[in-house]
Design a protein around this motif. Structure first.
Motif, PDB file in Angstrom:
ATOM      1  N   GLN A  90       3.754   9.345   1.095  1.00  0.00           N
ATOM      2  CA  GLN A  90       2.306   9.181   1.762  1.00  0.00           C
ATOM      3  C   GLN A  90       2.400   7.825   2.228  1.00  0.00           C
ATOM      4  O   GLN A  90       1.865   7.491   3.561  1.00  0.00           O
ATOM      5  CB  GLN A  90       1.274   9.071   0.490  1.00  0.00           C
ATOM      6  CG  GLN A  90       0.927  10.460  -0.165  1.00  0.00           C
ATOM      7  CD  GLN A  90       0.041  10.569  -0.931  1.00  0.00           C
ATOM      8  OE1 GLN A  90      -0.938   9.576  -1.036  1.00  0.00           O
ATOM      9  NE2 GLN A  90       0.035  11.285  -1.897  1.00  0.00           N
ATOM     10  N   ASN A 135      -2.119  -1.729   1.257  1.00  0.00           N
ATOM     11  CA  ASN A 135      -3.673  -1.780   1.571  1.00  0.00           C
ATOM     12  C   ASN A 135      -3.923  -3.225   1.834  1.00  0.00           C
ATOM     13  O   ASN A 135      -4.658  -3.493   2.769  1.00  0.00           O
ATOM     14  CB  ASN A 135      -4.473  -1.333   0.426  1.00  0.00           C
ATOM     15  CG  ASN A 135      -4.461   0.082   0.241  1.00  0.00           C
ATOM     16  OD1 ASN A 135      -4.085   0.890   0.999  1.00  0.00           O
ATOM     17  ND2 ASN A 135      -4.764   0.695  -1.057  1.00  0.00           N
ATOM     18  N   THR A 165      -5.761   2.076   8.490  1.00  0.00           N
ATOM     19  CA  THR A 165      -5.234   3.251   7.388  1.00  0.00           C
ATOM     20  C   THR A 165      -5.112   2.455   6.217  1.00  0.00           C
ATOM     21  O   THR A 165      -4.701   1.314   5.832  1.00  0.00           O
ATOM     22  CB  THR A 165      -3.669   3.552   8.025  1.00  0.00           C
ATOM     23  OG1 THR A 165      -3.840   4.123   9.110  1.00  0.00           O
ATOM     24  CG2 THR A 165      -3.191   4.389   7.044  1.00  0.00           C
ATOM     25  N   ARG A 166      -5.694   3.358   5.186  1.00  0.00           N
ATOM     26  CA  ARG A 166      -5.624   2.912   3.684  1.00  0.00           C
ATOM     27  C   ARG A 166      -5.208   3.940   2.827  1.00  0.00           C
ATOM     28  O   ARG A 166      -5.308   5.265   3.124  1.00  0.00           O
ATOM     29  CB  ARG A 166      -6.796   2.380   3.538  1.00  0.00           C
ATOM     30  CG  ARG A 166      -7.545   1.145   4.067  1.00  0.00           C
ATOM     31  CD  ARG A 166      -6.904  -0.209   3.983  1.00  0.00           C
ATOM     32  NE  ARG A 166      -7.438  -1.323   4.675  1.00  0.00           N
ATOM     33  CZ  ARG A 166      -7.248  -1.548   5.994  1.00  0.00           C
ATOM     34  NH1 ARG A 166      -6.235  -0.675   6.659  1.00  0.00           N
ATOM     35  NH2 ARG A 166      -7.838  -2.443   6.383  1.00  0.00           N
ATOM     36  N   LEU A 167      -4.693   3.581   1.695  1.00  0.00           N
ATOM     37  CA  LEU A 167      -4.222   4.675   0.732  1.00  0.00           C
ATOM     38  C   LEU A 167      -5.151   4.406  -0.420  1.00  0.00           C
ATOM     39  O   LEU A 167      -5.486   3.386  -0.972  1.00  0.00           O
ATOM     40  CB  LEU A 167      -2.748   4.500   0.148  1.00  0.00           C
ATOM     41  CG  LEU A 167      -1.864   4.861   1.186  1.00  0.00           C
ATOM     42  CD1 LEU A 167      -0.354   4.478   0.754  1.00  0.00           C
ATOM     43  CD2 LEU A 167      -1.749   6.199   1.439  1.00  0.00           C
ATOM     44  N   SER A 222       1.752   6.351   6.164  1.00  0.00           N
ATOM     45  CA  SER A 222       0.698   5.427   6.444  1.00  0.00           C
ATOM     46  C   SER A 222       1.491   4.237   7.205  1.00  0.00           C
ATOM     47  O   SER A 222       0.822   3.567   8.139  1.00  0.00           O
ATOM     48  CB  SER A 222       0.380   4.858   5.083  1.00  0.00           C
ATOM     49  OG  SER A 222      -0.485   5.621   4.502  1.00  0.00           O
TER      50      SER A 222
END
Length: 459
Positions: free
Chosen positions: A194, A227, A209-211, A198
């Motif tokens: 992931q 992040n 874009t953030r997780l 990203s």
């Protein structure tokens, strides 16, 4: 729990489970095999052992044309026995009736040793101290219960079967271990995949874009750092866009003014006198100031600015700096307070400290003069030397306070400031860090703002 701890526990658990399973399965398999073998081997040897007198009685008065005939007769008479014939004068001449078996003979010190071979199993070795029966003129007879030979071969077959079972169990458990390792790697690497996607999104320009994965191990720390990095890049990109806009505006305004005045002078619309030249000079000064600020900020951020530290009386430096603001304070009706501890002598770059204090005082007059009071204070607090500039003006909101040290950020407009580019405070913070100090700000809306420059290792 840390990722290293998780991985260690996973490996230990899988190893314990697999070895435990292998041990238990092998133990059960061996118990079943030997139990079956022992049941099959429950033979009453008293009925299996053949007495020499019985053989002698059976052969008395009989004559046979060959050793094979003798063995055939004995096998039919005593079917539970395996008979061996040997030529007393030749170690190589040994005969046995069973066509599935081969036999080797070896003379040993303690007697006669025979190795009986059956395809696929280890040899069965039997030893006799002497011949059990002697045939005239040169033959010797040996015999043993066939059940002993059968059980020996069965034991070998069972041992081979056990080894096959152990190998099969090991292969199955190895496959299970590989599957568990794959599942474990999938669990540990899934967040990294992931993260990779990203990063690709960031590279494509999707800076928002953030997780959202919530973990508390090293992977969680990496995701949190990603992040933060993404947020920083997004803010930097916005600052870059704002910087382009601000620079275009700040440089275009004085340059356009210079060009328009020069054109007007050429056309004779505006006289070429000292007043007009003074305006042009001021515009050029503004352009030069912007360029100087950008260069200074670049040098401080890259740690390439050289400091010139000397022994200086900081109390006198701040007092003399404050004098230049007396006229400005009187003109604007601002009370200028000084709370400067006397006799403070330290080693530092006096020019850079003065530059920071001047910038803070300029901001106090630009944005906090409405409060009517501007204060400059020098004192020791908790073993730190602190220079504080405070005002009682409009103050800043929490959001403005978070951004006040960012480049090209201006917390609020001021009717007294028409040329600020938002570089002063970022430069001051970078200069403070170069000198081993910290520059912080506190503020409450409608209650003013306070900036503190703290030195902790001055002598």
């Amino acid at each position: 729990m840390k990722l290293k701890t998780k991985f260690t526990l996973l490996v230990a658990l899988c190893t314990f489970a697999l070895l435990g399973s292998f041990y238990q399965l092998s133990k059960n398999s061996a118990e079943r095999t030997f139990l079956a073998f022992n049941k099959q081997s429950a033979v009453t040897f008293g009925h299996s052992l053949l007495d020499d007198d019985l053989v002698e009685e059976a052969l008395t008065g009989k004559t046979f044309a060959s050793p094979e005939a003798t063995l055939t007769f004995l096998a039919s008479t005593f079917p539970e026995q395996l008979f061996i014939w040997r030529d007393a004068n030749s170690t190589a001449d040994v005969k046995i009736l069973n066509p599935d078996l081969t036999i080797d003979y070896e003379q040993v010190k303690s007697g006669h040793q025979f190795s009986i071979h059956h395809p696929g199993v280890a040899a069965f070795v039997v030893q006799f101290n002497e011949a059990q029966y002697v045939l005239s003129p040169q033959g010797e007879l040996f015999w043993l219960p066939e059940v002993l030979l059968d059980r020996s071969f069965e034991k070998e077959a069972l041992q081979q079967a056990m080894l096959d079972d152990f190998m099969l169990t090991l292969v199955i458990l190895s496959i299970i271990a590989a599957l568990l390792a794959w599942l474990g790697s999938w669990y540990f690497l899934s967040p990294l995949k992931q993260l990779k996607r990203s990063f690709k999104a960031i590279e494509s320009g999707e800076l928002d874009t953030r997780l959202a994965l919530k973990r508390h191990d090293e992977v969680g720390e990496i995701i949190n750092s990603f992040n933060n990095l993404a947020a920083w890049l997004q803010g930097l990109h916005q600052q870059y866009k704002q910087m382009n806009s601000d620079l275009s505006h700040e440089l275009r305004t004085p340059l356009n003014g210079i060009r328009s005045r020069l054109e007007a002078m050429e056309d004779g619309i505006v006289p070429m006198d000292k007043a007009q030249l003074a305006v042009i000079t001021q515009d050029l000064h503004n352009v030069n100031r912007i360029i100087d600020d950008l260069c200074l900020l670049s040098l401080t951020e890259s740690k390439q600015l050289t400091l010139s530290s000397t022994r200086v009386n900081l109390s006198e430096l701040l007092t003399s700096t404050l004098v230049r603001y007396q006229a400005q304070a009187e003109a604007r009706g601002v009370k200028l307070d000084a709370d400067i501890q006397e006799g403070v002598s330290v080693t530092l770059d006096a020019g850079r400290v003065r530059q920071i204090v001047v910038n803070l005082l300029d901001n106090a007059f630009k944005y906090g003069a409405d409060g009517g009071v501007v204060t400059l204070k020098l004192s020791y607090q908790d073993n730190e030397l602190v220079i504080t500039v405070a005002d009682c003006g409009q103050g800043m909101s929490p959001n403005q306070l978070e951004q006040v040290f960012e480049r090209f950020y201006r917390a609020q407009g001021s009717r007294h400031d028409t040329s600020s580019l938002g570089l002063g405070l970022p430069i001051c913070r970078q200069l403070a860090e170069l000198m081993g100090a910290t520059l912080t700000a506190t503020s409450t809306e409608n209650q003013g703002a306070s900036f503190s420059l703290r030195f902790s290792r001055l002598t």
